[in-house]
Design an enzyme around this catalytic site. Structure first.
Site, short mmCIF file in Angstrom:
data_model
loop_
_atom_site.label_atom_id
_atom_site.label_comp_id
_atom_site.label_asym_id
_atom_site.label_seq_id
_atom_site.Cartn_x
_atom_site.Cartn_y
_atom_site.Cartn_z
N GLU A 52 0.85 -1.19 0.00
CA GLU A 52 0.00 0.00 0.00
C GLU A 52 0.88 1.24 0.00
O GLU A 52 1.89 1.29 0.70
CB GLU A 52 -0.90 -0.02 1.24
CG GLU A 52 -1.73 1.23 1.44
CD GLU A 52 -2.39 1.24 2.82
OE1 GLU A 52 -1.70 1.60 3.79
OE2 GLU A 52 -3.57 0.89 2.92
N HIS A 62 0.80 -4.74 4.57
CA HIS A 62 -0.14 -5.26 5.56
C HIS A 62 -0.31 -6.75 5.31
O HIS A 62 -0.48 -7.17 4.15
CB HIS A 62 -1.50 -4.57 5.46
CG HIS A 62 -1.46 -3.10 5.74
ND1 HIS A 62 -1.16 -2.59 6.98
CD2 HIS A 62 -1.67 -2.03 4.92
CE1 HIS A 62 -1.20 -1.26 6.93
NE2 HIS A 62 -1.50 -0.90 5.69
N TYR A 100 -9.77 -4.61 5.03
CA TYR A 100 -8.88 -3.45 5.11
C TYR A 100 -7.66 -3.65 4.21
O TYR A 100 -7.23 -2.72 3.50
CB TYR A 100 -8.44 -3.24 6.56
CG TYR A 100 -7.43 -2.15 6.76
CD1 TYR A 100 -7.80 -0.82 6.75
CD2 TYR A 100 -6.08 -2.46 6.94
CE1 TYR A 100 -6.87 0.20 6.93
CE2 TYR A 100 -5.14 -1.46 7.12
CZ TYR A 100 -5.54 -0.14 7.12
OH TYR A 100 -4.61 0.86 7.29
N GLU A 104 -7.00 -0.91 -1.05
CA GLU A 104 -6.34 -0.27 -2.20
C GLU A 104 -4.94 -0.86 -2.40
O GLU A 104 -3.94 -0.15 -2.29
CB GLU A 104 -6.24 1.25 -2.00
CG GLU A 104 -7.58 1.97 -1.98
CD GLU A 104 -7.43 3.46 -1.74
OE1 GLU A 104 -6.37 3.86 -1.19
OE2 GLU A 104 -8.34 4.21 -2.09
N THR A 233 25.35 34.92 49.06
CA THR A 233 26.38 34.20 49.82
C THR A 233 26.59 32.78 49.29
O THR A 233 27.29 31.98 49.91
CB THR A 233 26.00 34.14 51.31
OG1 THR A 233 24.66 33.62 51.45
CG2 THR A 233 26.07 35.52 51.95
#
Length: 355
Positions: A52, A62, A100, A104, A233
């Site tokens: 992808e 993936h 998923y 694409e 001091t």
């Protein structure tokens, strides 16, 4: 401080594994064959891997790998291939994960027969499929088991619970800090050390040894130190030169409290504006504070001394009640500076040559 990967144990135990290899230019078929071989002992059934184009312009991979038996590993690098480290998750809903991956793809590889299972930790496909939707607890447990760093943990939470992440981020950041505590960087003291030019330097040395230099926790409470005297001091510089410390000036801000500090410094803060003064002066352990703009928290897991620095015009003891003064004197070594005393040594003059 730097973020730690924590010494907590990574745990991956599932028959449906979802892997994402960021910035990986390899072809899906090559990666799929390597993954198939890695899970060989658990009898792989199906794998799908897609390339992808990510929004940052890099190629990501993936992959969904299904096995007949649960893949079990405590090695977060188990699925590393040729230096490419994936994000590892249990595929709670393999159908959705597969959809998923197929969204694409620029390149795609499949092997085996997809098993539509939705409940994680099933294994053994012969027992039938389950359509039970994973609970929030199951998803969160999976995130805790798989995350290997604070950013990865928060990223997984954001993807799984976007609404909760947006409305309850402070709680997830709190749990992330507990799961992946920061590694304390080596302390480099920016304040120069010097020998105080005092009339009674021995008493300061006697206080330093058990309260600052001896860090073995034997269960005893430390003793605080109160120094009151003129400005300019060297009180602050000397106090800050002793080691890692919490430093408060003007106000006490608990939001920046460092548990790894050896001691605390309260510098030029009037008595009435010092919250929890008893706990600080008394070197108490495990007390609750309420940081501004933050939630209450428990601090000081072990006894730590506090060095209180005050100028003569803001002498704490002049503001105390008899009861407060009694507590103060019982828990503090008190050093009232005499004229001419300083908390640094005078510069050494070069010897003069006789003419």
């Amino acid at each position: 401080m730097t973020s730690s990967s924590s010494n907590r144990q990574f745990l991956h135990r599932t028959a449906n594994t979802f892997l994402t290899y960021p910035q990986c230019p390899e072809h899906p078929e090559i990666i799929s064959q390597r993954i198939w071989d890695l899970v060989g002992r658990w009898n792989p059934l199906y794998i799908i891997c897609a390339q992808e184009a990510h929004e940052d312009g890099n190629m990501h991979l993936h992959a969904l790998i299904q096995t007949d038996k649960q893949v079990r590993t405590t090695d977060s690098r188990f699925f590393d291939i040729d230096g490419f480290h994936p994000n590892i998750q249990s595929a709670m809903s393999p159908n959705k994960v597969r959809d998923y991956i197929l969204k694409e793809p620029l390149a795609l590889f499949e092997r085996g027969t997809f098993v539509p299972r939705k409940k994680t930790f099933l294994g053994n496909s012969s027992k039938g499929n389950s359509e039970k939707k994973p609970s929030k607890d199951e998803i969160m447990q999976d995130i805790i088991s798989h995350a290997t760093s604070k950013p990865e943990y928060l990223s997984m939470v954001r993807k799984s619970f976007p609404y909760d992440w947006a409305t309850k981020l402070q709680y997830f950041e709190y749990s992330a800090n507990k799961l992946f505590p920061d590694i304390q960087e080596e302390f480099i003291n920016p304040h120069p050390t010097s020998e105080p030019d005092l009339l009674c330097n021995e008493s300061i040395k006697d206080w330093l040894q058990p309260n600052i230099y001896q860090q073995a926790d034997n269960g005893s409470r430390k003793q605080s130190l109160y120094i009151v005297g003129p400005t300019r001091t060297g009180k602050s510089t000397w106090a800050r030169s002793l080691g890692r410390h919490n430093y408060w000036q003007n106000n006490v801000d608990w939001s920046s409290y460092n548990e790894d500090a050896i001691y605390n410094i309260v510098d030029d803060i009037p008595f009435k504006y010092c919250p929890c003064w008893k706990q600080l002066v008394g070197c108490q352990k495990e007390f609750v504070v309420n940081p501004k703009y933050g939630k209450k928290k428990k601090v000081q897991m072990k006894s730590k001394p506090t060095i209180i620095l005050a100028n003569s015009d803001e002498d704490w003891m002049k503001e105390m009640t008899p009861g407060q003064l009694e507590y103060f004197e019982a828990n503090c070594m008190i050093y009232i500076m005499s004229p001419g005393e300083k908390w640094y040594s005078p510069p050494q003059l070069p010897p003069t040559e006789e003419v």
